[in-house]
Write a protein that holds these residues in place. Sequence first.
Motif, PDB file in Angstrom:
ATOM      1  N   ALA A   1      -0.734   4.673 -10.856  1.00  0.00           N
ATOM      2  CA  ALA A   1      -0.913   3.226 -10.687  1.00  0.00           C
ATOM      3  C   ALA A   1      -0.178   2.702  -9.458  1.00  0.00           C
ATOM      4  O   ALA A   1      -0.553   1.669  -8.902  1.00  0.00           O
ATOM      5  N   PHE A   2       0.851   3.422  -9.017  1.00  0.00           N
ATOM      6  CA  PHE A   2       1.622   2.973  -7.858  1.00  0.00           C
ATOM      7  C   PHE A   2       1.082   3.521  -6.538  1.00  0.00           C
ATOM      8  O   PHE A   2       1.554   3.138  -5.473  1.00  0.00           O
ATOM      9  N   VAL A   3       0.139   4.437  -6.604  1.00  0.00           N
ATOM     10  CA  VAL A   3      -0.318   5.146  -5.405  1.00  0.00           C
ATOM     11  C   VAL A   3      -1.752   4.751  -5.066  1.00  0.00           C
ATOM     12  O   VAL A   3      -2.649   4.823  -5.903  1.00  0.00           O
ATOM     13  N   ASP A   4      -1.954   4.350  -3.816  1.00  0.00           N
ATOM     14  CA  ASP A   4      -3.281   3.923  -3.376  1.00  0.00           C
ATOM     15  C   ASP A   4      -4.088   5.041  -2.743  1.00  0.00           C
ATOM     16  O   ASP A   4      -5.298   5.137  -2.945  1.00  0.00           O
ATOM     17  N   TYR A   5      -3.408   5.882  -1.959  1.00  0.00           N
ATOM     18  CA  TYR A   5      -4.110   6.958  -1.251  1.00  0.00           C
ATOM     19  C   TYR A   5      -3.271   8.225  -1.261  1.00  0.00           C
ATOM     20  O   TYR A   5      -2.042   8.180  -1.315  1.00  0.00           O
TER      21      TYR A   5
ATOM     22  N   ILE B   1       0.871  -1.171   0.000  1.00  0.00           N
ATOM     23  CA  ILE B   1       0.000   0.000   0.000  1.00  0.00           C
ATOM     24  C   ILE B   1       0.907   1.220   0.000  1.00  0.00           C
ATOM     25  O   ILE B   1       1.811   1.328   0.816  1.00  0.00           O
ATOM     26  N   THR B   2       0.691   2.142  -0.919  1.00  0.00           N
ATOM     27  CA  THR B   2       1.479   3.370  -0.982  1.00  0.00           C
ATOM     28  C   THR B   2       0.578   4.564  -0.718  1.00  0.00           C
ATOM     29  O   THR B   2      -0.458   4.733  -1.361  1.00  0.00           O
ATOM     30  N   ILE B   3       0.992   5.375   0.250  1.00  0.00           N
ATOM     31  CA  ILE B   3       0.244   6.578   0.625  1.00  0.00           C
ATOM     32  C   ILE B   3       1.130   7.783   0.364  1.00  0.00           C
ATOM     33  O   ILE B   3       2.256   7.855   0.855  1.00  0.00           O
TER      34      ILE B   3
END
Length: 236
Positions: A216-220, A192-194
């Motif tokens: 695409a690499f960032v969730d929040y 998970i990347t914030i």
Amino acid sequence: MNKVNAEKKNKVIEAVRAAEFINNEMTVMIGGFGGVGNPPSLIREMMESGVGELTLICNDAGFPHIGVGQLVTAKRIKKLIASHIGSNPNAGKQMTDGELEVIFSPQGTLAERIRAGGAGLGGILTDIGAENPIIEAGKKKIEIDGKEYLVEPALTAEVSLVFAKKADTLGNLVYDTSARNTNPLVAMAGDITIAEAEEIVEAGELDPEEIVTPGAFVDYIVQSEGVNWTWAWEKK
């Protein structure tokens, strides 16, 4: 990497909500270099939440009350994987006292191990430290064309935290000068990347040529509240 919210259209959440993804004994990766590029609001929320017993992967141990150094000083970190700890005497004391496990990795090697983790590779080969008893201890070696290389495993984390100058609601990120340091690599290497951003704009408002980390690499995404070192010093 399988990103859990790739389909999410608006990834903006509150910082307090972001902190809920980080639990005791997790492995957390944080971008930055000497505090520059560390996400201040997310670190502040981690301090407030009381989370601890963490494994931290970061370029360094920050300064005693700046950046990731706050987490080290508060003894929230049980294991640190970094290139150096010299700017934070608290890290050195905790290591000497047996309170903090520190695994050193040369800076370029550390960056490549993180990059490999984000790219889905198992690790890298490097000749850096191949004849250094401290660096090579316990590591596998491979000989290629008569030269020995160390096998350095890739690094990933359950949660990656990064800091950006700008983000759009889809998670595309733009970094400011030296704050770019390790953040793009760290953004790729988290389950998970914030991302904490100084400014958040609508999708389509960023110049595609200035985007460094694709959404695409960032969730929040979290709106940064800025750096408040007065708060940090009051916590010492």
